[in-house]
Design an enzyme around this catalytic site. Structure first.
Site, PDB file in Angstrom:
ATOM      1  N   ARG A   1       0.843  -1.206   0.000  1.00 33.76           N
ATOM      2  CA  ARG A   1       0.000   0.000   0.000  1.00 33.76           C
ATOM      3  C   ARG A   1       0.873   1.249   0.000  1.00 33.76           C
ATOM      4  O   ARG A   1       1.777   1.383   0.834  1.00 33.76           O
ATOM      5  CB  ARG A   1      -0.899  -0.013   1.223  1.00 33.76           C
TER       6      ARG A   1
ATOM      7  N   ARG B   1     -10.586  20.126   8.903  1.00 32.68           N
ATOM      8  CA  ARG B   1      -9.818  20.536  10.080  1.00 32.68           C
ATOM      9  C   ARG B   1     -10.286  21.906  10.551  1.00 32.68           C
ATOM     10  O   ARG B   1     -10.732  22.737   9.748  1.00 32.68           O
ATOM     11  CB  ARG B   1      -8.323  20.589   9.766  1.00 32.68           C
TER      12      ARG B   1
ATOM     13  N   LYS C   1     -13.212   2.601   0.564  1.00 29.38           N
ATOM     14  CA  LYS C   1     -12.987   2.516   2.012  1.00 29.38           C
ATOM     15  C   LYS C   1     -14.287   2.882   2.727  1.00 29.38           C
ATOM     16  O   LYS C   1     -14.848   3.951   2.511  1.00 29.38           O
ATOM     17  CB  LYS C   1     -11.854   3.457   2.421  1.00 29.38           C
TER      18      LYS C   1
ATOM     19  N   THR D   1      -6.834  -1.335   9.929  1.00 27.03           N
ATOM     20  CA  THR D   1      -6.624  -0.360  11.000  1.00 27.03           C
ATOM     21  C   THR D   1      -6.405  -1.013  12.372  1.00 27.03           C
ATOM     22  O   THR D   1      -7.254  -1.761  12.855  1.00 27.03           O
ATOM     23  CB  THR D   1      -7.780   0.652  11.138  1.00 27.03           C
TER      24      THR D   1
END
Length: 482
Positions: free
Chosen positions: A35, A76, A218, A276
Site C-alpha cells: 500500500r 480541520r 474505504k 486499522t
C-alpha cells in the site's frame, strides 16, 4: 515462492520500509500487496517505492499488487491565538464559524462552508479523533453554536468529523485528482478511495481511472454503511476502515458492521480488506498483544480476503515481524478444522450463471476426490473471484495472459496467480495448468487437478468447461481432446 495460506496480507510502505531490500524482506515474510499511502510522501517518493516493488516482483518472478490509497478531503479546524489551544469543559458553549481570526476558549474557525450547509441542530461534531465531542444547538450558513458533550483539548488544525449528516463534498479533492492521475500513469493495480459517502463517489473515480486500476472503496463513514449495497455494486473491492468508523460510530457498533460487510463482499465475490490497528502494539513492540492476535484471527474466521498493516509496517520498529506475525496467525487459523466448517456454513450464494455452477461443482469435486488444486483461466479475474467465494479447501491457481489482472488478483482470497500465454486450444490450457501446479509446488505428476476455462478462449465471462485432469503431461496428451 509458494504461499501456504489463502488470506492475503497488505503492508503499507513508509520510512520504516523504504527501499528494495526491505520490500523484498516484507514479501518474503508474507506480504502480497503493498500500500502506498498518498497522505504521506511526495510524488518522487511514491514513484521510488513503486519502482522498488516492481524490481522485487521481477526478481521473485511472481505478480505483486500495488494499492494506492488516496487521502480524501481533510476537514480541520483553524488555528488558535495560543499555540497550545484550549481545554473544553463538559457543558461549555463553543462556536465554530468562518471567521479567519485566531480562535480562543469560546470559538474557532471551521473553514468548510459545506459543513455549515449540511448541519442541523442535534448533529454531532467530533474533534481530534473523537476525543472531543460537541452537539450542535443552533447553526446557520456561517456558524454552529455547540454544547460540549465530552470535553478535552482542542488545538491548531485538529481534524473534525461530522458523522450524522451526508456532507456535500466530493470524495476526491484536487490533490486526490492529481494523485489519481499520477499513480494510474505509474501503473498501480488498485485505487483506494477515502471519504466515500455514496456510489456516485466511486463512479466518479472510475471515470477518472479509465480502466487503469481497480477501484476499492474505504468504508469509514456512517453514510457509507447505510449506502453499502450501492457502493459495493459500484466498486471492485472494499476496505473496512475501522479506525474512522470507530470515531464516527460507537466503537461497540464496529464489530457487527465488520462482520456484515465482509459477508456481503464475499457473497458478491469482491475482495474485502479488514484494516486499522490490527497489530498496533507492534509499532513499538516485537510481540503483539493477545487481543490483537485474536482480532486478526476473527477477521479471518469471518472470511476476509485480506488483513492490512498500516503504521506497523510503514513507521514501526518491527515491520518484518509484523508481517510474519500476520502470516503465522493466518496459517494457524486456516489449519483449524473449524475454519473450513465456518466457511462452509457461511457460504450464501444465489447462483444464476453457468460460471456459478462450474465453480460450485469444482469445489464439491475437490472436497470429494483427492484433488490438489483448482486451476482457473481468467481474462478479468472474475472466474477466480467466483472460485474464491466458494472458499475451497485446496489452492486456487489463477492463470491469465494479462499481467494487470494477475496483479489485481493478488488481493483475492486463495488465489495464486500465474502468467500464461494466449491460448487457443483446451488441451494447451490443461498443460499450462498442470505445469503451474507442478512448478508452484502444489502438485506432483502423480496428482490430479481441476481445470476450469471458457471456450472460446480469451473471451471475458465465458467459463463453461470443468475438467478433472492428471498433472502428468503424457497422460494429458493421451486423453484430453483438442
Amino acid at each position: 515462492m509458494k504461499r501456504d495460506r489463502n488470506v492475503k496480507i497488505v503492508a503499507t510502505l513508509g520510512p520504516a520500509s523504504d527501499g528494495e531490500h526491505m520490500i523484498r524482506k516484507l514479501y518474503q515474510a508474507g506480504a502480497d500487496v503493498f500500500r502506498l499511502n498518498m497522505s504521506h510522501g511526495s510524488h518522487a517518493e511514491i514513484a521510488a517505492r513503486h519502482a522498488a516493488i516492481r524490481k522485487v516482483e521481477k526478481s521473485v518472478g511472481r505478480p505483486i499488487a500495488i494499492l494506492a490509497d488516496l487521502q480524501g478531503p481533510k476537514l480541520r479546524c483553524g488555528v488558535f491565538a495560543s499555540d497550545d489551544g484550549h481545554v473544553l469543559k463538559n457543558g461549555a458553549s463553543f462556536r465554530f464559524d468562518l471567521d479567519e481570526r485566531p480562535g480562543d476558549a469560546k470559538r474557532v474557525q471551521l473553514p468548510h462552508p459545506e459543513i455549515f450547509a449540511a448541519l442541523e441542530p442535534g448533529a454531532r461534531l467530533l474533534v481530534n479523533d473523537g476525543k472531543v465531542r460537541l452537539r450542535v444547538d443552533d447553526c446557520g450558513p456561517d456558524y454552529a453554536d455547540c454544547t460540549v458533550i465530552a470535553g478535552g483539548p482542542i488545538s491548531n488544525r485538529k481534524g473534525v468529523n461530522v458523522p450524522d449528516v451526508v456532507l456535500p463534498l466530493a470524495a476526491l479533492s484536487e490533490k486526490d485528482r492529481a494523485d489519481l492521475e499520477f499513480v494510474c500513469e505509474l501503473g498501480v493495480d488498485w485505487l483506494a478511495l477515502s471519504f466515500v459517502q455514496r456510489a456516485a463517489d466511486v463512479t466518479e473515480a472510475r471515470a477518472l481511472a479509465r480502466g487503469r486500476a481497480a477501484i476499492l472503496s474505504k468504508i469509514e463513514k456512517p453514510a457509507a454503511v447505510k449506502a453499502f449495497d450501492e457502493i459495493l455494486a459500484a466498486s471492485d473491492g472494499i476496505m473496512v476502515a475501522r479506525g474512522d468508523l470507530g470515531v464516527e460510530l460507537p466503537v461497540h457498533a464496529v464489530p457487527p458492521i465488520q462482520k456484515r460487510l465482509v459477508r456481503k463482499c464475499r457473497s458478491a465475490a469482491k475482495p474485502v480488506i479488514v484494516a486499522t490497528q490490527m497489530l498496533e502494539s507492534m509499532i513499538e513492540s516485537p510481540m503483539p498483544t493477545r487481543a490483537e492476535v485474536s482480532d486478526v484471527a476473527t477477521a479471518l474466521y469471518e472470511g476476509a480476503d485480506a488483513v492490512m498493516l498500516s503504521a506497523e509496517s510503514a513507521a514501526g520498529s518491527y515491520p518484518v515481524e509484523a508481517v510474519q506475525t500476520m502470516h503465522n496467525v493466518a496459517l494457524e487459523v486456516e489449519n483449524d478444522p473449524n475454519f473450513h466448517t465456518i466457511m462452509a456454513a457461511s457460504r450464501q450464494v444465489a447462483r444464476s450463471s453457468t460460471a456459478d455452477a462450474i465453480v460450485a461443482a469444482a469445489r464439491e469435486i475437490a472436497e470429494t476426490v483427492d484433488i490438489k488444486a483448482i486451476c482457473c483461466f481468467t481474462q478479468s479475474g472474475g472466474t477466480a473471484a467466483l472460485v474464491a467465494r466458494e472458499r475451497p479447501r485446496v489452492p486456487i491457481i489463477a492463470l491469465t495472459p494479462i499481467v494487470g489482472v494477475a496483479r489485481r488478483m493478488c488481493l483475492t482470497w486463495g488465489c495464486h496467480c500465474y502468467m500464461t500465454g494466449e491460448l487457443t486450444r483446451f488441451k494447451g490450457a490443461v498443460v499450462s495448468a498442470a505445469r503451474a501446479a507442478r512448478d508452484g509446488g502444489y502438485a506432483s505428476e502423480d496428482d490430479q487437478i481441476i481445470v476450469t476455462a471458457g471456450v472460446p478462449f480469451n473471451v471475458q465471462g465465458s467459463t463453461n468447461i470443468l475438467r478433472v485432469a492428471p498433472c502428468a503431461e503424457r497422460l494429458i496428451y493421451a486423453t484430453d481432446p483438442e
